[in-house]
Design a protein around this motif. Structure first.
Motif, PDB file in Angstrom:
ATOM      1  N   UNK A 105      16.164  -7.362  -3.557  1.00 38.55           N
ATOM      2  CA  UNK A 105      17.459  -6.905  -3.028  1.00 38.55           C
ATOM      3  C   UNK A 105      17.775  -5.461  -3.404  1.00 38.55           C
ATOM      4  N   UNK A 106      16.900  -4.821  -4.176  1.00 35.29           N
ATOM      5  CA  UNK A 106      17.186  -3.476  -4.677  1.00 35.29           C
ATOM      6  C   UNK A 106      16.115  -2.482  -4.254  1.00 35.29           C
TER       7      UNK A 106
ATOM      8  N   UNK B 202       9.768  -3.193  -6.280  1.00 34.92           N
ATOM      9  CA  UNK B 202      10.684  -3.745  -5.280  1.00 34.92           C
ATOM     10  C   UNK B 202       9.966  -4.029  -3.961  1.00 34.92           C
ATOM     11  N   UNK B 203       9.006  -3.175  -3.587  1.00 37.23           N
ATOM     12  CA  UNK B 203       8.234  -3.440  -2.367  1.00 37.23           C
ATOM     13  C   UNK B 203       7.402  -4.711  -2.516  1.00 37.23           C
ATOM     14  N   UNK B 204       6.828  -4.915  -3.699  1.00 39.45           N
ATOM     15  CA  UNK B 204       6.068  -6.130  -3.976  1.00 39.45           C
ATOM     16  C   UNK B 204       6.970  -7.355  -3.899  1.00 39.45           C
TER      17      UNK B 204
ATOM     18  N   UNK C 178       0.833  -1.204   0.000  1.00 35.00           N
ATOM     19  CA  UNK C 178       0.000   0.000   0.000  1.00 35.00           C
ATOM     20  C   UNK C 178       0.866   1.252   0.000  1.00 35.00           C
ATOM     21  N   UNK C 179       0.425   2.260  -0.729  1.00 41.29           N
ATOM     22  CA  UNK C 179       1.058   3.584  -0.754  1.00 41.29           C
ATOM     23  C   UNK C 179       2.557   3.527  -1.028  1.00 41.29           C
ATOM     24  N   UNK C 180       2.932   2.809  -2.060  1.00 40.18           N
ATOM     25  CA  UNK C 180       4.343   2.639  -2.396  1.00 40.18           C
ATOM     26  C   UNK C 180       4.749   3.540  -3.559  1.00 40.18           C
TER      27      UNK C 180
ATOM     28  N   UNK D  49       9.659  -7.813  -2.145  1.00 41.15           N
ATOM     29  CA  UNK D  49       9.958  -8.127  -0.740  1.00 41.15           C
ATOM     30  C   UNK D  49       8.754  -8.745  -0.040  1.00 41.15           C
ATOM     31  N   UNK D  50       7.551  -8.249  -0.347  1.00 42.47           N
ATOM     32  CA  UNK D  50       6.332  -8.817   0.258  1.00 42.47           C
ATOM     33  C   UNK D  50       6.136 -10.267  -0.180  1.00 42.47           C
ATOM     34  N   UNK D  51       6.392 -10.560  -1.458  1.00 38.40           N
ATOM     35  CA  UNK D  51       6.242 -11.933  -1.951  1.00 38.40           C
ATOM     36  C   UNK D  51       7.317 -12.847  -1.370  1.00 38.40           C
ATOM     37  N   UNK D  52       8.558 -12.356  -1.278  1.00 36.38           N
ATOM     38  CA  UNK D  52       9.638 -13.155  -0.678  1.00 36.38           C
ATOM     39  C   UNK D  52       9.298 -13.499   0.771  1.00 36.38           C
ATOM     40  N   UNK D  53       8.705 -12.554   1.484  1.00 42.29           N
ATOM     41  CA  UNK D  53       8.326 -12.799   2.886  1.00 42.29           C
ATOM     42  C   UNK D  53       7.282 -13.907   2.989  1.00 42.29           C
ATOM     43  N   UNK D  54       6.503 -14.119   1.922  1.00 39.78           N
ATOM     44  CA  UNK D  54       5.509 -15.185   1.890  1.00 39.78           C
ATOM     45  C   UNK D  54       6.082 -16.475   1.293  1.00 39.78           C
TER      46      UNK D  54
END
Length: 124
Positions: free
Chosen positions: A83-84, A47-49, A40-42, A51-56
Motif C-alpha cells: 500500500x506504500x 514495495x514493488x515486490x 525488474x529494474x526497481x 505488490x507483485x506477491x499480492x497479485x499472486x
C-alpha cells in the motif's frame, strides 16, 4: 505454497549506469523468487515486490536476501508494503506515501497506412 507464509526472495543490485550528479545516481534492483525474476529494474524493490506477491495471492512476510552475499537485507510485511511507495522530488526529500496505480492511457485505435502517410505529409 501457503498463501500466508514467510517467503524468501533474492535481491540483485545493479550499479548505476548513468553518470551525472549524485542525485541522478541510484541502484536498480531485480528480485527473484525461486530463481525467476518477478520484479525488474526497481528503484523501490520492497514495495514493488510486495505488490507483485499480492497479485499472486501471497500475503504474510517476505524475507529479502542479498543475492551476492546471501545475507538478509530486510523483512517486509507484504500487505502493509503493497500500500506504500517512496517518492522524492526537488522540493521535498524522500518520503513515504500511499501508492496509487498510474491512470490508464486512453486506448487509440491503430492508424491505417493511408492515414499515417497523410499525417506524415501534413507534418512536412
Amino acid at each position: 505454497m501457503d498463501a500466508r507464509a514467510t517467503v524468501q526472495c533474492r535481491l540483485i543490485a545493479k550499479p548505476p549506469s548513468r553518470q551525472g550528479s549524485q542525485r541522478d545516481h541510484w541502484y536498480l534492483y531485480d528480485v527473484t523468487l525461486r530463481g525467476k525474476v518477478i520484479v525488474a529494474d526497481s528503484a523501490d524493490p520492497e514495495t514493488d515486490l510486495a505488490r507483485a506477491l499480492m497479485a499472486q495471492g501471497i500475503t504474510g512476510v517476505v524475507e529479502i536476501f542479498d543475492d551476492r552475499t546471501g545475507k538478509p537485507r530486510s523483512r517486509v510485511n507484504i500487505e502493509a508494503a503493497s500500500k506504500a511507495t517512496f517518492r522524492e522530488d526537488r522540493r521535498r526529500g524522500p518520503h513515504r506515501q500511499t501508492w496509487r496505480p498510474f491512470a490508464p492511457r486512453a486506448r487509440q485505435k491503430p492508424m491505417s497506412e493511408r492515414d499515417y502517410l497523410l499525417s506524415a505529409i501534413e507534418r512536412s
